[in-house]
Scaffold this motif. Structure first.
Motif, PDB file in Angstrom:
ATOM      1  N   VAL A 161       0.843  -1.205   0.000  1.00 27.81           N
ATOM      2  CA  VAL A 161       0.000   0.000   0.000  1.00 27.81           C
ATOM      3  C   VAL A 161       0.874   1.249   0.000  1.00 27.81           C
ATOM      4  O   VAL A 161       0.642   2.194  -0.777  1.00 27.81           O
ATOM      5  N   ALA A 162       1.894   1.270   0.857  1.00 33.86           N
ATOM      6  CA  ALA A 162       2.760   2.444   0.946  1.00 33.86           C
ATOM      7  C   ALA A 162       3.475   2.712  -0.373  1.00 33.86           C
ATOM      8  O   ALA A 162       3.568   3.856  -0.829  1.00 33.86           O
ATOM      9  N   ALA A 163       3.999   1.655  -0.982  1.00 30.01           N
ATOM     10  CA  ALA A 163       4.702   1.835  -2.253  1.00 30.01           C
ATOM     11  C   ALA A 163       3.768   2.331  -3.343  1.00 30.01           C
ATOM     12  O   ALA A 163       4.135   3.191  -4.157  1.00 30.01           O
ATOM     13  N   LYS A 164       2.547   1.801  -3.379  1.00 35.68           N
ATOM     14  CA  LYS A 164       1.577   2.237  -4.394  1.00 35.68           C
ATOM     15  C   LYS A 164       1.229   3.704  -4.234  1.00 35.68           C
ATOM     16  O   LYS A 164       0.928   4.398  -5.212  1.00 35.68           O
ATOM     17  N   THR A 170      11.083   1.135   3.492  1.00 33.71           N
ATOM     18  CA  THR A 170      12.126   0.192   3.884  1.00 33.71           C
ATOM     19  C   THR A 170      11.482  -0.875   4.749  1.00 33.71           C
ATOM     20  O   THR A 170      10.759  -0.558   5.708  1.00 33.71           O
ATOM     21  N   LEU A 171      11.712  -2.139   4.413  1.00 32.88           N
ATOM     22  CA  LEU A 171      11.179  -3.238   5.203  1.00 32.88           C
ATOM     23  C   LEU A 171      12.341  -4.086   5.701  1.00 32.88           C
ATOM     24  O   LEU A 171      13.196  -4.499   4.907  1.00 32.88           O
ATOM     25  N   VAL A 172      12.370  -4.331   7.014  1.00 30.77           N
ATOM     26  CA  VAL A 172      13.428  -5.162   7.589  1.00 30.77           C
ATOM     27  C   VAL A 172      12.821  -6.423   8.171  1.00 30.77           C
ATOM     28  O   VAL A 172      11.763  -6.401   8.791  1.00 30.77           O
ATOM     29  N   GLU A 173      13.502  -7.523   7.950  1.00 34.63           N
ATOM     30  CA  GLU A 173      13.089  -8.825   8.464  1.00 34.63           C
ATOM     31  C   GLU A 173      14.294  -9.481   9.117  1.00 34.63           C
ATOM     32  O   GLU A 173      15.314  -9.700   8.463  1.00 34.63           O
ATOM     33  N   PHE A 191       7.745 -13.068  -3.809  1.00 36.69           N
ATOM     34  CA  PHE A 191       7.311 -11.794  -3.234  1.00 36.69           C
ATOM     35  C   PHE A 191       8.472 -10.837  -3.000  1.00 36.69           C
ATOM     36  O   PHE A 191       8.283  -9.615  -3.035  1.00 36.69           O
ATOM     37  N   ARG A 192       9.671 -11.363  -2.825  1.00 40.09           N
ATOM     38  CA  ARG A 192      10.838 -10.475  -2.754  1.00 40.09           C
ATOM     39  C   ARG A 192      10.996  -9.727  -4.072  1.00 40.09           C
ATOM     40  O   ARG A 192      11.161  -8.496  -4.100  1.00 40.09           O
ATOM     41  N   ALA A 193      10.933 -10.474  -5.175  1.00 35.63           N
ATOM     42  CA  ALA A 193      11.066  -9.844  -6.488  1.00 35.63           C
ATOM     43  C   ALA A 193       9.943  -8.857  -6.747  1.00 35.63           C
ATOM     44  O   ALA A 193      10.160  -7.772  -7.317  1.00 35.63           O
ATOM     45  N   LEU A 194       8.733  -9.213  -6.319  1.00 35.83           N
ATOM     46  CA  LEU A 194       7.582  -8.329  -6.513  1.00 35.83           C
ATOM     47  C   LEU A 194       7.803  -6.997  -5.815  1.00 35.83           C
ATOM     48  O   LEU A 194       7.606  -5.919  -6.405  1.00 35.83           O
ATOM     49  N   GLY A 199      10.059  -0.933  -5.897  1.00 34.03           N
ATOM     50  CA  GLY A 199      10.898   0.071  -5.245  1.00 34.03           C
ATOM     51  C   GLY A 199      11.055  -0.055  -3.749  1.00 34.03           C
ATOM     52  O   GLY A 199      11.624   0.850  -3.110  1.00 34.03           O
ATOM     53  N   VAL A 200      10.607  -1.142  -3.162  1.00 35.89           N
ATOM     54  CA  VAL A 200      10.767  -1.332  -1.720  1.00 35.89           C
ATOM     55  C   VAL A 200      12.214  -1.710  -1.405  1.00 35.89           C
ATOM     56  O   VAL A 200      12.782  -2.604  -2.036  1.00 35.89           O
ATOM     57  N   ASP A 201      12.799  -1.035  -0.430  1.00 33.44           N
ATOM     58  CA  ASP A 201      14.133  -1.367   0.071  1.00 33.44           C
ATOM     59  C   ASP A 201      13.957  -2.496   1.086  1.00 33.44           C
ATOM     60  O   ASP A 201      13.640  -2.261   2.256  1.00 33.44           O
ATOM     61  N   LEU A 202      14.138  -3.723   0.623  1.00 33.30           N
ATOM     62  CA  LEU A 202      13.827  -4.899   1.425  1.00 33.30           C
ATOM     63  C   LEU A 202      15.132  -5.491   1.958  1.00 33.30           C
ATOM     64  O   LEU A 202      16.010  -5.883   1.180  1.00 33.30           O
ATOM     65  N   ARG A 203      15.242  -5.556   3.310  1.00 32.11           N
ATOM     66  CA  ARG A 203      16.476  -6.030   3.932  1.00 32.11           C
ATOM     67  C   ARG A 203      16.166  -7.245   4.806  1.00 32.11           C
ATOM     68  O   ARG A 203      15.481  -7.128   5.819  1.00 32.11           O
ATOM     69  N   GLU A 204      16.684  -8.390   4.370  1.00 33.14           N
ATOM     70  CA  GLU A 204      16.461  -9.639   5.100  1.00 33.14           C
ATOM     71  C   GLU A 204      17.689  -9.993   5.929  1.00 33.14           C
ATOM     72  O   GLU A 204      18.805  -9.602   5.602  1.00 33.14           O
ATOM     73  N   GLY A 205      17.463 -10.745   7.020  1.00 30.55           N
ATOM     74  CA  GLY A 205      18.561 -11.097   7.897  1.00 30.55           C
ATOM     75  C   GLY A 205      19.098  -9.902   8.675  1.00 30.55           C
ATOM     76  O   GLY A 205      20.229  -9.922   9.166  1.00 30.55           O
ATOM     77  N   VAL A 206      18.268  -8.870   8.776  1.00 33.15           N
ATOM     78  CA  VAL A 206      18.663  -7.644   9.485  1.00 33.15           C
ATOM     79  C   VAL A 206      17.552  -7.262  10.461  1.00 33.15           C
ATOM     80  O   VAL A 206      16.428  -6.966  10.040  1.00 33.15           O
TER      81      VAL A 206
END
Length: 402
Positions: A161-164, A170-173, A191-194, A199-206
């Protein structure tokens, strides 16, 4: 006759009372909810409602007039403080209400960040209630910087929603990958690729080390030492069953409010349904967090209050909307050892979970046909040959006849 009292005013509660009346129950029915609105749908809160595509009235499960028409006493904005099982009463605000049967539909509560890491700062939100979403909605303006903590479905839906709407997301997991607890690596990859494509800055393992700011959040320090400037934060790190009231009343708690196969708690006059309730499956107590479970358990409890004597057979299904992708899930993937990926054409894809040759679950992305076939197979206890599933030339409907 004191009748039926239902604590909670969500999907399970609304289902219980509607089912009782439709089945001819003529006794008194009282519904007590702590939110100041009639029972409403929760899933659209982080999707269509937050995006502005659904108005408030469309959220309601039933119009306000329904409850009066059905002679249901709906008490909103009222908190139940105690259950007296010996007297068979509940204390709701200043009122003491008697019951013959009590149904606990208290739902679940979101996990929050502790104050020690800045979780009590202004501008830090969770997504659970209408009030939560109404409070954060004005911040969804193009260019605003939002940090989303947690890469489960709630966090990913909020990110979409935010990106749209043009926010800088930025999303951290903290786990190695998004959706790690609930989905296969192939679904995480999809869903990572999506999200990165939007344009989402997606950070995994963080993980998140702490939020910064005086009274209002202004930044975040991540576990890898990186710093972010943020305007607000959405926390989506899971939910816990709301069982405090049941626990205080001396009911058995085991992964939520423990019920038997018919929905009864350890007190034969008290029942539970929905997110708050755990039911027996294979010698353990299972709890499902879904609309489908709330509806099915609600109907079961209503039927059993009227003497049906039915046992619960869960048929798990879930969904998530992100951008232009509808994810539909059927079954439970616990124990899978193989994933079959099926190309549905035109961007559609499905992931089939197997334990040996047994089909356990399916994740279908924009592929409603694969979802319906997989769901029917799973619910009937059947499987489909993995090689046939993987072959895009296979007629899916033919799998049902195999």
């Amino acid at each position: 006759m004191a009748g039926v009292v239902v604590i909670g005013a969500g999907q399970a509660s609304a289902t219980v009372v509607a089912r009782l009346r439709s089945k001819g129950y003529e006794g008194a029915i009282t519904v007590i909810g702590d939110e100041p609105v009639v029972p409403y749908q929760r899933p659209p809160l982080s999707k269509a409602y937050l995006l502005g595509d659904m108005d408030l009235e469309r959220l309601y499960l039933r119009p306000q007039s329904y409850y009066a028409d059905q002679n249901i006493d709906l008490m909103t904005g009222v908190t139940v403080s105690a259950i007296d099982r010996a007297a068979k009463t509940v204390t709701a605000g200043d009122a003491v209400i008697a019951y013959d049967d009590l149904v606990l539909c208290t739902g679940s509560s979101p996990r929050r960040l502790p104050a020690s890491v800045g979780g009590d700062l202004g501008g830090v939100f969770v997504v659970r209630t209408l009030a939560d979403v109404d409070a954060m909605a004005p911040r969804f303006v193009a260019g605003a910087r939002v940090l989303i903590v947690g890469g489960g479905y709630i966090g990913l839906e909020a990110a979409a929603v935010a990106a749209k709407l043009g926010l800088k997301v930025t999303l951290v997991e903290a786990a190695e990958r998004i959706l790690q607890r609930v989905a296969a690596p192939q679904t995480s990859d999809y869903f990572r690729a999506l999200h990165k494509g939007h344009g989402v800055d997606l950070r995994e393992g963080v993980g998140l080390a702490r939020l910064t700011g005086q009274d209002h959040v202004t930044g975040a320090e991540l576990a890898d030492g990186s710093m972010l400037e943020v305007d607000f934060v959405i926390v989506g790190v899971g939910i816990v069953p709301t069982s405090d009231l049941a626990d205080a009343a001396g009911l058995t708690i085991d992964n939520g409010i423990k019920v038997d196969a018919q929905g009864r708690t350890s007190d034969p006059h008290v029942w539970a349904a929905g997110d708050c309730a755990s039911f027996p499956v294979g010698g353990a107590q299972m709890r499902l967090e879904s609309v489908g479970n709330a509806i099915d358990m609600g109907e079961l409890v209503a039927d059993n209050i009227m003497g049906a004597g039915l046992s619960y057979a869960p048929k798990p299904w879930f969904w998530s909307d992100q951008y232009d992708v509808k994810l539909q899930i059927a079954g439970l993937n616990s124990g899978y050892d193989k994933i079959v990926v099926r190309d549905g054409g035109s961007g559609a894809q499905s992931h089939w979970y197997y334990a040996g040759d047994r089909l356990l679950a399916i994740d279908a992305m924009n592929d409603s046909r694969a979802y319906m076939v997989g769901k029917r197979l799973i619910e009937s206890g059947k499987s489909a040959d993995a090689a046939a599933v993987a072959d895009p030339a296979t007629d899916l409907k033919a799998l049902l006849k195999a």
